[in-house]
Design a protein around this motif. Structure first.
Motif, PDB file in Angstrom:
ATOM      1  N   GLU A  57      75.719  25.051  76.239  1.00  0.00           N
ATOM      2  CA  GLU A  57      76.804  24.592  76.581  1.00  0.00           C
ATOM      3  C   GLU A  57      76.930  24.112  77.835  1.00  0.00           C
ATOM      4  N   THR A  58      77.246  22.634  77.969  1.00  0.00           N
ATOM      5  CA  THR A  58      77.653  22.093  79.359  1.00  0.00           C
ATOM      6  C   THR A  58      78.943  21.729  79.435  1.00  0.00           C
ATOM      7  N   THR A  59      79.959  22.287  80.370  1.00  0.00           N
ATOM      8  CA  THR A  59      80.937  21.587  80.614  1.00  0.00           C
ATOM      9  C   THR A  59      81.220  20.033  81.153  1.00  0.00           C
ATOM     10  N   ILE A  60      81.937  19.428  80.104  1.00  0.00           N
ATOM     11  CA  ILE A  60      82.098  18.016  80.148  1.00  0.00           C
ATOM     12  C   ILE A  60      83.430  17.483  80.623  1.00  0.00           C
ATOM     13  N   ALA A  61      84.435  18.207  80.774  1.00  0.00           N
ATOM     14  CA  ALA A  61      85.731  18.079  80.966  1.00  0.00           C
ATOM     15  C   ALA A  61      86.718  19.513  81.255  1.00  0.00           C
ATOM     16  N   ARG A  62      87.638  19.297  82.380  1.00  0.00           N
ATOM     17  CA  ARG A  62      88.317  20.491  82.532  1.00  0.00           C
ATOM     18  C   ARG A  62      89.687  20.006  82.905  1.00  0.00           C
ATOM     19  N   LEU A  89      94.723  26.432  81.274  1.00  0.00           N
ATOM     20  CA  LEU A  89      93.526  25.848  81.529  1.00  0.00           C
ATOM     21  C   LEU A  89      92.497  25.625  80.505  1.00  0.00           C
ATOM     22  N   ILE A  90      92.212  24.139  80.369  1.00  0.00           N
ATOM     23  CA  ILE A  90      91.514  23.823  79.203  1.00  0.00           C
ATOM     24  C   ILE A  90      90.242  23.411  79.543  1.00  0.00           C
ATOM     25  N   THR A  91      89.017  23.668  78.841  1.00  0.00           N
ATOM     26  CA  THR A  91      87.789  23.337  79.008  1.00  0.00           C
ATOM     27  C   THR A  91      86.865  23.053  77.867  1.00  0.00           C
ATOM     28  N   TRP A  92      86.142  21.598  77.878  1.00  0.00           N
ATOM     29  CA  TRP A  92      85.702  21.262  76.959  1.00  0.00           C
ATOM     30  C   TRP A  92      84.086  21.240  77.255  1.00  0.00           C
ATOM     31  N   LYS A 104      88.123  25.483  74.669  1.00  0.00           N
ATOM     32  CA  LYS A 104      88.808  26.678  74.912  1.00  0.00           C
ATOM     33  C   LYS A 104      90.126  26.540  75.738  1.00  0.00           C
ATOM     34  N   THR A 105      91.199  27.269  75.163  1.00  0.00           N
ATOM     35  CA  THR A 105      92.541  26.990  75.964  1.00  0.00           C
ATOM     36  C   THR A 105      92.763  28.612  76.339  1.00  0.00           C
ATOM     37  N   SER A 106      93.127  28.597  77.846  1.00  0.00           N
ATOM     38  CA  SER A 106      93.410  29.886  78.275  1.00  0.00           C
ATOM     39  C   SER A 106      94.651  30.653  77.759  1.00  0.00           C
ATOM     40  N   SER A 107      95.579  29.879  76.922  1.00  0.00           N
ATOM     41  CA  SER A 107      96.599  30.441  76.193  1.00  0.00           C
ATOM     42  C   SER A 107      96.149  31.106  74.955  1.00  0.00           C
ATOM     43  N   ARG A 108      95.130  30.764  74.471  1.00  0.00           N
ATOM     44  CA  ARG A 108      94.455  31.056  73.027  1.00  0.00           C
ATOM     45  C   ARG A 108      93.352  31.774  73.072  1.00  0.00           C
ATOM     46  N   GLU A 109      92.980  32.829  72.307  1.00  0.00           N
ATOM     47  CA  GLU A 109      91.813  33.318  72.220  1.00  0.00           C
ATOM     48  C   GLU A 109      90.651  32.653  71.517  1.00  0.00           C
ATOM     49  N   THR A 110      91.131  32.059  70.394  1.00  0.00           N
ATOM     50  CA  THR A 110      90.227  31.112  69.542  1.00  0.00           C
ATOM     51  C   THR A 110      89.664  29.804  70.161  1.00  0.00           C
ATOM     52  N   ALA A 111      88.808  29.602  70.022  1.00  0.00           N
ATOM     53  CA  ALA A 111      87.895  28.308  70.445  1.00  0.00           C
ATOM     54  C   ALA A 111      87.658  27.576  69.478  1.00  0.00           C
ATOM     55  N   THR A 170      88.197  10.823  68.854  1.00  0.00           N
ATOM     56  CA  THR A 170      89.218  11.611  69.535  1.00  0.00           C
ATOM     57  C   THR A 170      89.087  13.244  68.827  1.00  0.00           C
ATOM     58  N   LEU A 171      88.738  13.854  69.729  1.00  0.00           N
ATOM     59  CA  LEU A 171      88.644  15.415  69.296  1.00  0.00           C
ATOM     60  C   LEU A 171      89.961  16.157  69.591  1.00  0.00           C
ATOM     61  N   GLU A 172      90.746  16.538  68.817  1.00  0.00           N
ATOM     62  CA  GLU A 172      92.002  17.313  68.961  1.00  0.00           C
ATOM     63  C   GLU A 172      91.931  18.672  69.484  1.00  0.00           C
ATOM     64  N   SER A 173      92.393  18.964  70.517  1.00  0.00           N
ATOM     65  CA  SER A 173      92.608  20.466  71.212  1.00  0.00           C
ATOM     66  C   SER A 173      93.266  21.290  70.417  1.00  0.00           C
ATOM     67  N   ASN A 174      94.083  21.054  69.529  1.00  0.00           N
ATOM     68  CA  ASN A 174      95.035  21.622  68.634  1.00  0.00           C
ATOM     69  C   ASN A 174      96.039  22.338  69.410  1.00  0.00           C
ATOM     70  N   VAL A 175      96.435  21.621  70.483  1.00  0.00           N
ATOM     71  CA  VAL A 175      97.480  22.138  71.364  1.00  0.00           C
ATOM     72  C   VAL A 175      98.626  20.914  71.380  1.00  0.00           C
ATOM     73  N   THR A 176      99.801  21.231  70.991  1.00  0.00           N
ATOM     74  CA  THR A 176     101.065  20.276  71.102  1.00  0.00           C
ATOM     75  C   THR A 176     101.530  19.998  72.559  1.00  0.00           C
ATOM     76  N   GLN A 177     101.549  20.736  73.270  1.00  0.00           N
ATOM     77  CA  GLN A 177     102.081  20.600  74.734  1.00  0.00           C
ATOM     78  C   GLN A 177     101.283  21.467  75.395  1.00  0.00           C
ATOM     79  N   ILE A 178     100.853  21.021  76.581  1.00  0.00           N
ATOM     80  CA  ILE A 178     100.077  21.694  77.611  1.00  0.00           C
ATOM     81  C   ILE A 178     101.047  22.672  78.567  1.00  0.00           C
ATOM     82  N   GLN A 179     100.822  24.084  78.590  1.00  0.00           N
ATOM     83  CA  GLN A 179     101.828  24.665  79.685  1.00  0.00           C
ATOM     84  C   GLN A 179     101.182  24.451  80.993  1.00  0.00           C
ATOM     85  N   ASN A 180     102.285  25.004  81.878  1.00  0.00           N
ATOM     86  CA  ASN A 180     101.838  24.602  83.364  1.00  0.00           C
ATOM     87  C   ASN A 180     100.748  25.779  83.757  1.00  0.00           C
TER      88      ASN A 180
END
Length: 397
Positions: A56-61, A47-50, A108-115, A34-44
């Motif tokens: 780089e190839t998108t594998i999950a969204r 947008l999260i992209t793996w 990458k998470t839309s609410s954070r600048e850091t990947a 399991t690769l942790e997203s470093n997010v405790t709770q997804i906001q409404n």
């Protein structure tokens, strides 16, 4: 990529190393990671992209607002049915991991600048290393044995090492799947250390122990069994001793041929000349009751042949008598055979002759029979006429 601060931990069957913004993850092939997203709770509005690999190839969204949790966007189907997204944290789980899953991952998470980045290494099961002798380095004059430890299967991120006891003698670690790992070692023939070859990675290890006596035999090869024979050229009816010779059938070097009486050495010879075979004579008395044996040995092994004195050491005069008896027996057998054949022949001739005479007699009798027509004569028989005699009757008063 790797920073000064490193923290390691083992959890859920995989190894994670944190190095600032990069996480080094190791997992055993077939396990889940399991690769942790470093997010405790997804906001409404998150947008999260793996993404995976280079490029780089998108594998999950994940699109929380539209309730999209998509794991089937990989063009080549590499992760088909093996990716799972956590609907609360956005973490990515890879199930039934394969060697091809090794590589770099990014979230990458839309609410954070850091990947956040991960480097994943999938380790396959390790093969058992194989120890073999380097026969190309074999020499009868050498005092050492050249060995090679190798991995039968091609592996990456593994280390191959030679140990003497618990001490590491040498190691090699090359991640090149086009070649197999191999590591040489030189040991002395008389070395009594315990050697082993170890192939290991962060999850497992395989060990093979060296059997030095099996692999590190003398270059002349395994020892043959010595042969004891009688020297018949020295045989005499007047002699009271038996002349024997023990020899090595194959030509060997760095070996000793010896005669023993019990446990005492009577004589020995050791010549390293592959153009000749080792041989060693011995004289024993006919009435000798000692136990004799011939031994061929080197520092690693020995071969022994025991003397059967009653079989080899018969008296030469007895041998002549035995030969005469054999000849007489053979002649008697031949004469008996000839007599039997003669009697059978005579009986056959007599039987044949008797059968022939009988057939002649039958034929002669048939020739002498003369057949005649029968003549019948009628005889006249006259019946006499009936005669009646009358007599007077006297009445009784």
């Amino acid at each position: 990529m790797f920073c000064s601060f490193v923290f390691c931990c083992m959890s859920f069957g995989h190894l994670v190393v944190f190095a600032d913004a990069v996480k080094i993850v190791s997992v055993m092939e077939g396990d889940s990671v399991t690769l942790e997203s470093n997010v405790t709770q997804i906001q409404n509005d998150d947008l999260i992209t793996w993404r995976f690999g280079h490029p780089e190839t998108t594998i999950a969204r994940i699109d929380k607002e539209k309730e999209i949790f998509n794991t089937s966007v990989v063009p080549d189907g590499r992760f088909r049915d093996r990716l799972k997204l956590d609907h609360h944290t956005g973490s990515l789980t890879i199930t039934h991991t394969r060697n091809t899953d090794s590589g770099d991952y990014e979230v990458k998470t839309s609410s954070r600048e850091t990947a956040y980045r991960f480097t994943v290494t999938v380790y396959g099961p390790l093969p058992v290393p194989v120890i073999s002798r380097n026969t190309s380095q074999c020499s009868s004059s050498s005092s050492s044995c050249s060995l090679v430890c190798s991995s039968v299967l091609k592996v990456c991120d593994a280390t191959l090492s030679w140990y003497a006891g618990i001490s590491v003698l040498s190691s090699i670690s090359v991640c090149d799947l086009s070649i197999s790992l191999s590591l040489p070692l030189e040991v002395e023939y008389q070395d009594n250390n315990t050697y082993s070859c170890v192939l290991n990675n962060p999850f497992s290890n395989q060990t093979t122990h060296l059997d030095i006596h099996t692999l590190c035999y003398n270059c002349s090869g395994p020892l043959p069994v010595p042969v004891i024979s009688r020297n018949t050229s020295q045989c005499s009816s007047s002699s009271s001793s038996c002349s024997l010779v023990c020899s090595s059938v194959l030509k060997v070097c760095d070996a000793t041929l010896s005669w023993y009486a019990g446990i005492s050495v009577l004589s020995s010879i050791s010549v390293c000349d592959l153009s000749i075979s080792l041989s060693l004579p011995l004289e024993v008395e006919y009435q000798d009751n000692n136990t004799y044996s011939c031994v061929l040995n080197n520092p690693f092994s020995n071969q022994t042949t025991h003397l059967d004195i009653n079989t080899l050491c018969y008296n030469c005069s007895d041998a002549g008598s035995q030969n005469q008896i054999v000849l007489i027996s053979a002649a008697a057998a031949v004469a008996g055979s000839l007599l039997t054949v003669t009697l059978v022949g005579i009986l056959w001739i007599c039987r044949k002759r008797g059968k022939t005479d009988q057939e002649e007699t039958v034929r002669t009798s048939e020739d002498e029979i003369t057949y005649a027509d029968p003549i019948f004569y009628k005889r006249n028989v006259q019946k006499p006429e009936d005669e009646v005699v009358y007599a007077s009757v006297v009445p009784r008063r």
